[in-house]
Design a protein around this motif. Structure first.
Motif, PDB file in Angstrom:
ATOM      1  N   ASN A   1       2.323  -2.076  -9.988  1.00  0.00           N
ATOM      2  CA  ASN A   1       1.324  -1.090 -10.400  1.00  0.00           C
ATOM      3  C   ASN A   1       1.082  -1.206 -11.899  1.00  0.00           C
ATOM      4  O   ASN A   1       2.012  -1.089 -12.703  1.00  0.00           O
TER       5      ASN A   1
ATOM      6  N   ASP B   1      -5.555  -1.529  -4.420  1.00  0.00           N
ATOM      7  CA  ASP B   1      -5.874  -0.104  -4.536  1.00  0.00           C
ATOM      8  C   ASP B   1      -5.961   0.252  -6.010  1.00  0.00           C
ATOM      9  O   ASP B   1      -5.347  -0.406  -6.858  1.00  0.00           O
TER      10      ASP B   1
ATOM     11  N   GLN C   1       0.983   4.289  -2.768  1.00  0.00           N
ATOM     12  CA  GLN C   1       0.696   5.662  -2.367  1.00  0.00           C
ATOM     13  C   GLN C   1       1.865   6.589  -2.666  1.00  0.00           C
ATOM     14  O   GLN C   1       1.672   7.756  -3.035  1.00  0.00           O
ATOM     15  N   ASN C   2       3.101   6.075  -2.535  1.00  0.00           N
ATOM     16  CA  ASN C   2       4.278   6.886  -2.849  1.00  0.00           C
ATOM     17  C   ASN C   2       4.342   7.221  -4.333  1.00  0.00           C
ATOM     18  O   ASN C   2       4.712   8.333  -4.711  1.00  0.00           O
TER      19      ASN C   2
ATOM     20  N   VAL D   1       1.783   7.483  -6.380  1.00  0.00           N
ATOM     21  CA  VAL D   1       0.739   8.479  -6.618  1.00  0.00           C
ATOM     22  C   VAL D   1       1.196   9.846  -6.136  1.00  0.00           C
ATOM     23  O   VAL D   1       1.060  10.858  -6.831  1.00  0.00           O
ATOM     24  N   SER D   2       1.791   9.887  -4.948  1.00  0.00           N
ATOM     25  CA  SER D   2       2.232  11.152  -4.362  1.00  0.00           C
ATOM     26  C   SER D   2       3.376  11.782  -5.152  1.00  0.00           C
ATOM     27  O   SER D   2       3.429  12.996  -5.340  1.00  0.00           O
TER      28      SER D   2
ATOM     29  N   GLU E   1       0.827  -1.204   0.000  1.00  0.00           N
ATOM     30  CA  GLU E   1       0.000   0.000   0.000  1.00  0.00           C
ATOM     31  C   GLU E   1       0.864   1.258   0.000  1.00  0.00           C
ATOM     32  O   GLU E   1       0.577   2.229  -0.719  1.00  0.00           O
ATOM     33  N   LYS E   2       1.931   1.257   0.795  1.00  0.00           N
ATOM     34  CA  LYS E   2       2.801   2.421   0.901  1.00  0.00           C
ATOM     35  C   LYS E   2       3.504   2.707  -0.415  1.00  0.00           C
ATOM     36  O   LYS E   2       3.622   3.865  -0.832  1.00  0.00           O
TER      37      LYS E   2
END
Length: 242
Positions: free
Chosen positions: A211, A186, A57-58, A60-61, A53-54
């Motif tokens: 991803n 996700d 999210q990284n 995306v960020s 998950e991290k």
């Protein structure tokens, strides 16, 4: 079940271990998984799942924005639309055994437009266009460039025409990628905010394939509908793991 489905369990199981020959295997059997639907020895590794998950999210960020003035100047943004109860895909039963294909509407229009321009140029200068004088060579060169572009567009269109997105009870298949519902943790929409562009991409975080991006440009399904489909089919899986 296939190897991808099995790994969606094994990669986030406390009983996993690595083997040089087979990759991830079970520490209890020293073999690769061979269960049918669910592993009776599965022990969810919450910390490892949070690492997946991290990383998602990284990405995306680091690469996409979700708000601010950047959205107005053509930056791709990551969005999670609200679930639409009015979508034609509002239940799991309606999402099974679907096939979405590349329709290439804009590609077809582009090819036809270029051909019409070429025909127009030749027809208006039929007596001169093939007369290789200094005055006509530029026109002939321009026609050849347009013809080359048309051929390239046609080749591109023909190759993309074979693309399809298949949704079945086990997961999604796209460009030789098989993504099981159990592997998806996700997802969201990458909206390309550029003038005269309606392209969008589904970004999917998976346990087994990393991803994955599914480009929906010119497919006969919009990003919100595919988002709904994924959400419906992964909802129980995600709730179970959380």
């Amino acid at each position: 079940m296939n190897r991808d489905y099995h790994l969606s369990f094994c990669k986030v199981c406390t009983k996993r271990k690595r083997n040089l020959e087979n990759g991830i295997i079970c520490s209890l059997t020293n073999k690769i998984a061979d269960f049918k639907d669910n592993c009776p020895s599965y022990d969810f590794d919450k910390l490892e799942f949070q690492n997946y998950e991290k990383r998602f999210q990284n990405e995306v960020s680091d690469n996409y924005t979700t708000k601010g003035i950047e959205k107005l100047i053509g930056v791709t943004s990551f969005e999670k639309p609200a679930f639409s109860r009015f979508s034609k895909y509002n239940s799991i039963e309606k999402t099974q055994n679907l096939v979405f294909r590349y329709n290439g509407f804009y590609g077809t229009i582009g090819i036809i437009t270029i051909l019409l321009i070429i025909v127009g140029l030749i027809s208006t200068s039929i007596n001169d266009v093939f007369n290789l004088t200094g005055e006509n060579i530029i026109l002939l060169f321009f026609v050849l460039i347009l013809l080359s572009i048309c051929v390239l567009k046609f080749v591109e269109f023909s190759s993309k025409k074979k693309l399809k997105i298949t949704v079945n009870p086990n997961g999604i298949e796209y460009q030789n990628n098989s993504l099981s519902w159990n592997s998806i943790f996700d997802f969201g929409i990458l909206q390309i905010n550029k003038e005269n562009t309606d392209a969008s991409i589904i970004l999917i975080g998976t346990i087994t394939k990393g991803n994955v991006k599914i480009d929906l440009t010119d497919f006969n399904v919009n990003s919100e509908d595919l988002y709904n489909i994924i959400e419906l089919n992964t909802k129980n899986v995600l709730q179970h793991r959380v």
